[in-house]
Design a protein around this motif. Structure first.
Motif, PDB file in Angstrom:
ATOM      1  N   ARG A 144       8.696   4.024  -6.248  1.00 23.32           N
ATOM      2  CA  ARG A 144       7.996   5.170  -7.142  1.00 23.32           C
ATOM      3  C   ARG A 144       8.354   5.730  -8.454  1.00 23.32           C
TER       4      ARG A 144
ATOM      5  N   ASN B  54       2.350   7.382  -8.577  1.00 23.97           N
ATOM      6  CA  ASN B  54       1.336   7.949  -7.965  1.00 23.97           C
ATOM      7  C   ASN B  54       0.975   6.917  -6.605  1.00 23.97           C
TER       8      ASN B  54
ATOM      9  N   GLN C 115       1.069   5.541  -2.581  1.00 26.18           N
ATOM     10  CA  GLN C 115       1.295   5.861  -1.363  1.00 26.18           C
ATOM     11  C   GLN C 115       2.413   4.945  -1.045  1.00 26.18           C
TER      12      GLN C 115
ATOM     13  N   GLY D 189       9.377   6.727   3.432  1.00 27.01           N
ATOM     14  CA  GLY D 189       7.769   6.485   2.585  1.00 27.01           C
ATOM     15  C   GLY D 189       7.017   7.960   2.799  1.00 27.01           C
ATOM     16  N   ASP D 190       5.329   7.819   2.951  1.00 28.81           N
ATOM     17  CA  ASP D 190       5.077   9.300   2.813  1.00 28.81           C
ATOM     18  C   ASP D 190       4.048   8.891   4.338  1.00 28.81           C
ATOM     19  N   GLN D 191       3.933   9.814   5.191  1.00 26.31           N
ATOM     20  CA  GLN D 191       2.513  10.582   5.151  1.00 26.31           C
ATOM     21  C   GLN D 191       1.108   9.671   5.205  1.00 26.31           C
ATOM     22  N   VAL D 192       0.595   8.500   4.970  1.00 28.75           N
ATOM     23  CA  VAL D 192      -0.050   8.386   4.030  1.00 28.75           C
ATOM     24  C   VAL D 192      -1.211   8.508   4.962  1.00 28.75           C
TER      25      VAL D 192
END
Ligand code: IPD
Ligand code: CA
Ligand code: CA
Length: 259
Positions: free
Chosen positions: A60, A65, A67, A75-78
Motif C-alpha cells: 500500500r 492505487n 488492489q 486486503g481489499d474486496q477485489v
C-alpha cells in the motif's frame, strides 16, 4: 509495466520477503497465539496476521492505487482483475508452521490486467526463494533456472490434497495412482515449487486465490500447464480445484478423469 519497472518492483518485493522471513525465523520459539477458523485443522496464528499486515502495508505504501487479495483480512474486496492486483499468502501451510515449525511458505503474486507479472514462493526455513515471471524468467535465489522436463504422468510423483485423495474426489486418487506415487506436503506453495523444480510431475488441490496466484505465474513461466481440473482457464478470484502439471501429463489426466 515495462521491464525497468518490473525489475524495480522485484527488488522491493524481495526485500519485504527477506525482512518478513527473518522476523518469522527469529520468533519460532516464541509463544504462538493459535486460533481456529473454519474447523480444528484450519488455523491462524498471530504470525499469519502480523506477516500479512506487514506485507500489505509495504504494498500500500509503494503502490497506493493497486488492489490486494489476501487471506487474513488486511486486503481489499477485489471484484475484477483490471489494473494491478497483488495476491498475498503470509504463511502457506499454517498447520505445518504450528505443528512442525517447518515446511511452510510465504507467497506473493502480481498481475496486471489479469496477466502474469511476478510470482514469489519462499520456503521460509530453507530460505529458498523461487521467483520470476514472463519478462524476467525463472530464478531460485540468485540462480536463473529453466523449467522441468515435459514428463508423462507415470514418470513422476504427484502432489495431492489429503482428503481429496482419501475420498477419490474429482478422481484425485485415480490420477495419483497412475503416477509414480502420491505425496502430501501440506503447503500449496511448496507443492508448486516441487512441480516447477521437476521433483513432482503435478499437483491437484482445491485452492483459494492466494494459494495458487504466485504458483500459477511461476509454473506458466516454467512451461507448465495450470488449469482447473477440467482443463478450463483459472478464475483468479474464485476458489477452485487447480491442476498444475506438465503438458505431457495433462491429456492423460483428462482421460482418467473422464473414464
Ligand atoms: C493451505 C495449504 C494446504 C492446502 C489448503 C490451504 P494455509 O494454506 O496450502 O496445503 O491443502 O487448501 O488452505 O491455510 O496454510 O495458508
Ligand atoms: Ca495462509
Ligand atoms: Ca495457503
Amino acid at each position: 509495466m515495462d521491464l525497468l519497472e518490473i525489475k524495480a518492483v522485484n527488488t522491493d518485493v524481495q526485500r519485504w520477503l527477506a525482512t518478513a522471513a527473518t522476523n518469522l525465523r527469529q520468533h519460532l520459539t516464541a509463544h504462538f497465539q493459535v486460533q481456529t477458523k473454519s474447523g480444528r485443522n484450519d488455523l491462524v496464528t498471530n504470525f499469519d496476521k502480523e506477516t500479512e499486515h506487514f506485507l500489505v502495508d509495504q504494498i500500500r505504501h509503494s503502490f497506493p492505487n493497486d488492489q490486494i487479495v489476501s487471506e487474513e483480512g488486511f486486503g481489499d474486496q477485489v471484484q475484477q482483475m483490471s489494473g494491478r492486483v497483488w495476491f498475498v499468502d503470509p504463511i502457506d501451510g499454517t498447520l505445518n508452521f504450528v505443528k512442525q515449525r517447518n515446511d511452510f511458505a510465504m507467497m506473493i503474486g502480481l498481475y496486471e490486467d489479469g496477466r502474469n507479472v511476478l510470482g514469489y514462493i519462499l520456503d521460509v526455513m530453507d530460505n529458498k526463494l523461487l521467483w520470476g515471471g514472463p519478462s524476467v524468467g525463472l530464478h531460485l535465489n540468485e540462480e536463473a533456472i529453466s523449467g522441468p522436463a515435459n514428463e508423462p504422468l507415470a514418470a513422476g510423483l504427484f502432489g495431492v490434497n489429503g482428503p481429496m485423495f482419501a475420498t477419490n474426489r474429482e478422481s484425485v486418487r485415480d490420477i495419483a495412482f497412475a503416477s509414480s506415487g502420491a505425496r502430501i506436503l501440506g503447503s500449496a506453495g511448496l507443492e508448486f515449487q516441487h512441480v516447477i523444480l521437476g521433483r513432482q510431475v503435478g499437483y491437484i488441490s482445491r485452492l483459494m486465490p492466494w494459494d495458487f496466484a504466485a504458483g500459477k505465474i511461476l509454473a506458466e513461466t516454467a512451461g507448465l500447464s495450470v488449469t482447473t481440473i477440467d482443463g478450463d482457464p483459472i478464475n483468479m478470484l474464485k476458489s477452485q480445484t487447480v491442476l498444475v502439471t506438465t503438458h505431457h501429463a495433462l491429456p492423460e489426466i483428462q482421460r482418467i478423469r473422464q473414464s
